[in-house]
Write a protein that holds these residues in place. Structure first.
Motif, mmCIF file in Angstrom:
data_model
loop_
_atom_site.group_PDB
_atom_site.id
_atom_site.type_symbol
_atom_site.label_atom_id
_atom_site.label_comp_id
_atom_site.label_asym_id
_atom_site.label_seq_id
_atom_site.Cartn_x
_atom_site.Cartn_y
_atom_site.Cartn_z
ATOM 1 N N ALA A 195 1.376 7.871 -18.331
ATOM 2 C CA ALA A 195 2.142 6.822 -17.666
ATOM 3 C C ALA A 195 3.303 7.411 -16.873
ATOM 4 O O ALA A 195 3.664 6.890 -15.801
ATOM 5 N N THR A 196 3.880 8.503 -17.381
ATOM 6 C CA THR A 196 4.929 9.186 -16.630
ATOM 7 C C THR A 196 4.391 9.694 -15.305
ATOM 8 O O THR A 196 5.015 9.506 -14.244
ATOM 9 N N LEU A 201 3.724 9.568 -9.374
ATOM 10 C CA LEU A 201 2.826 9.584 -8.215
ATOM 11 C C LEU A 201 2.958 8.311 -7.390
ATOM 12 O O LEU A 201 2.947 8.361 -6.157
ATOM 13 N N ARG A 202 3.073 7.179 -8.047
ATOM 14 C CA ARG A 202 3.225 5.928 -7.303
ATOM 15 C C ARG A 202 4.540 5.891 -6.549
ATOM 16 O O ARG A 202 4.661 5.256 -5.494
ATOM 17 N N GLY A 203 5.539 6.604 -7.074
ATOM 18 C CA GLY A 203 6.833 6.600 -6.421
ATOM 19 C C GLY A 203 6.972 7.605 -5.304
ATOM 20 O O GLY A 203 7.690 7.347 -4.321
ATOM 21 N N LEU A 204 6.280 8.742 -5.423
ATOM 22 C CA LEU A 204 6.572 9.846 -4.506
ATOM 23 C C LEU A 204 5.356 10.454 -3.824
ATOM 24 O O LEU A 204 5.532 11.280 -2.913
ATOM 25 N N ALA A 205 4.147 10.093 -4.205
ATOM 26 C CA ALA A 205 2.959 10.765 -3.665
ATOM 27 C C ALA A 205 2.130 9.825 -2.810
ATOM 28 O O ALA A 205 2.236 8.602 -2.905
ATOM 29 N N GLY A 229 -6.110 11.318 -6.912
ATOM 30 C CA GLY A 229 -6.283 11.653 -5.504
ATOM 31 C C GLY A 229 -5.510 12.849 -5.008
ATOM 32 O O GLY A 229 -5.537 13.151 -3.809
ATOM 33 N N LEU A 230 -4.809 13.567 -5.903
ATOM 34 C CA LEU A 230 -4.128 14.782 -5.464
ATOM 35 C C LEU A 230 -5.134 15.912 -5.275
ATOM 36 O O LEU A 230 -6.151 15.985 -5.976
ATOM 37 N N ARG A 231 -4.846 16.793 -4.370
ATOM 38 C CA ARG A 231 -5.672 17.984 -4.132
ATOM 39 C C ARG A 231 -4.956 19.157 -4.774
ATOM 40 O O ARG A 231 -3.965 19.669 -4.232
ATOM 41 N N ARG A 346 13.530 3.340 -6.326
ATOM 42 C CA ARG A 346 12.085 3.232 -6.206
ATOM 43 C C ARG A 346 11.433 3.149 -7.580
ATOM 44 O O ARG A 346 10.525 2.333 -7.810
ATOM 45 N N PHE A 347 11.887 3.953 -8.525
ATOM 46 C CA PHE A 347 11.323 3.926 -9.874
ATOM 47 C C PHE A 347 11.610 2.594 -10.561
ATOM 48 O O PHE A 347 10.752 2.059 -11.282
#
Length: 495
Positions: A195-196, A201-205, A229-231, A346-347
């Motif tokens: 969850a962290t 990722l939802r906040g910054l990626a 979805g990160l590479r 954002r968080f």
């Protein structure tokens, strides 16, 4: 009057690829599961069964030793060998069917091995704290006190960002013990490390972002990041931790770097000061984020716990992540993240939209556990206990394997890595050995499963094993013997 020997007939098939002693084990397990052998039944003597099967007595003895180690049989000296009066949970019809169907050691795919880590309390599970040493009575009192308090907060939706007093306690704790300067508003309580990562990722990626990832690295995080979805760019580690120069050469503009600097997962080295400064400099120049997973830094057995990488961060590029799963117990599902100041709004927005609040009752109990001094005392006891259990398991494995393995005792953490030394005909298949060990009830993981790139050179082969729940020397010896039998089973098949 002694109980008569059961008239069970054991049959083996010399055309099968599995060793004879393994077949004997399978037949006994199937007979126990089917009810043909019952608790307390006497089984054939070693010499008698060896003569019946026309095989060496040592082969039957190896099978009986394995069945004793796994809890199926009990040896009572001159009285003979009997079916255990307290059979393991694995002695079921379903497991017997699975055992009968098993032939050659499974050549487990890397993706399957990475996912097959389970979530129970089987022996040698990496990352599982000492459940027998947790102060359950004290914890029960704290939870009961909160439950009886009549506070309406126990009945309403929890605060998405986390229970206020717990955020304050965490901010104070990481400031004092880890050198992380933050205010409670930067601390977000989550339902576990996954969850962290989702919050980060939802906040910054954005999908498709490239990210450095330690090679080898924490496989559960790796799987989630790839699903998100990160590479991932596998960056090698050495005795100083993540090779920052290699990362820059591979992908200088990566958006993230996911690291375990205090205790590299799984190999255990610490990121050197020079590498830390170089990593921070790269993040500042590239405008990238460093996600620091400080998962078990509280347990260090040589010197004091090291300051976190975040403590050196002057440009606010490090996202610090901690967890209570390792220091208390994983059933809490409580982790936390210290967000960069610029990312706090954002968080906050995301936690509200994700409805990610953790249950008030456990958060309040943990806050009380910390405030009343129990947390600090618990950590002190666990450091001493884990140092002892670490040595017990390491010594038992070395004694069981001899020159077949190499172990460098970790300076911290809750697991060790037993590296299999290569044989004259090449490297050992640690995936097959780990699969055999898991069939015997052990929760070890093959070291090669932690590598993202199957062609990484050199790829170390070995076993990652948790030592926190090894109760005493006798248990350590028993578990090490089970590991050795898994190795021998692979060795017999491979030969």
């Amino acid at each position: 009057m002694p109980k008569p020997e059961n008239t069970l007939t054991i049959a083996i098939d010399r055309r099968e690829s599995s060793p004879i002693y393994q077949q004997i084990c399978e037949r006994f397990k199937a007979a126990i599961a089917a009810g043909h052998l019952k608790p307390g039944d006497r089984v054939p003597a070693l010499r008698g069964l060896a003569m019946q099967l026309n095989t060496a007595r040592g082969t039957v003895e190896m099978a009986y030793d394995m069945l004793v180690d796994e809890g199926y049989l009990q040896m009572r000296g001159a009285a003979g060998t009997f079916v255990s009066s307290s059979l393991p949970a694995s002695a079921t019809l379903a497991s017997a069917r699975k055992t009968r169907e098993r032939t050659a050691p499974p050549r487990t795919k890397r993706a399957e091995a990475a996912a097959d880590v389970g979530n129970d309390a089987k022996p040698l599970r990496p990352g599982l704290p000492a459940l027998d040493a947790f102060p359950r009575k004290l914890w029960s009192r704290l939870v009961a006190y909160r439950a009886r308090s009549g506070d309406l907060a126990t009945l309403t939706y929890p605060e998405p960002s986390g229970y206020g007093p717990l955020r304050e306690r965490i901010a104070t704790y990481v400031g004092l013990s880890r050198g992380v300067e933050c205010v409670p508003e930067q601390v977000f309580v989550t339902n576990g490390y996954r969850a962290t990562l989702e919050l980060v990722l939802r906040g910054l990626a954005t999908p498709g972002d490239r990210a450095w990832f330690e090679e080898p690295g924490y496989l559960l995080a790796r799987n989630f990041l790839m699903e998100a979805g990160l590479r991932l760019v596998p960056v090698p580690v050495d005795d100083e931790g993540l090779d920052v120069d290699a990362g820059i050469a591979l992908e200088a503009d990566a958006r993230f770097a996911f690291v375990t600097p205090s205790h590299q997962s799984p190999l255990g080295m610490t990121l050197s000061l020079a590498r830390r400064m170089k990593l921070l400099d790269w993040a500042s120049r590239a405008g990238s984020w460093i996600v620091e997973d400080d998962y078990d830094s509280e347990f260090r057995y040589v010197g004091r716990p090291l300051p976190a990488l975040k403590s050196l961060d002057r440009d606010d590029r490090v996202i610090y992540c901690g967890t209570f799963s390792k220091v208390l117990f994983p059933g809490l599902r409580l982790s936390y993240v210290v967000a960069p100041e610029r990312a706090v709004p954002r968080f906050e927005q995301l936690t509200k939209s994700m409805n990610a609040g953790s249950p008030y009752l456990y958060q309040a109990a943990v806050a009380d556990f910390i405030a009343q001094g129990h947390f600090a005392r618990h950590l002190k006891r666990m450091r001493a206990l884990y140092a002892e259990r670490r040595a017990l398991l390491a010594n038992a494995i070395v004694k069981a394997f001899g020159e077949r393995v190499s172990i460098d005792l970790p300076t911290g953490g809750m697991h060790l890595v037993a590296i299999f030394n290569a044989r004259p005909d090449g490297p050992v298949d640690d995936m097959a050995i780990a699969a055999r060990a898991r069939e015997s009830g052990l929760a070890v993981i093959a070291l090669s499963a932690w590598y993202l790139n199957a062609r990484t050179k050199p790829m170390l082969r070995g076993i990652v094993a948790g030592f926190a729940n090894v109760g005493d020397a006798a248990e350590a010896t028993r578990l090490a013997r089970m590991l050795r039998r898994a190795y021998d089973a692979y060795d017999a098949y491979d030969a």
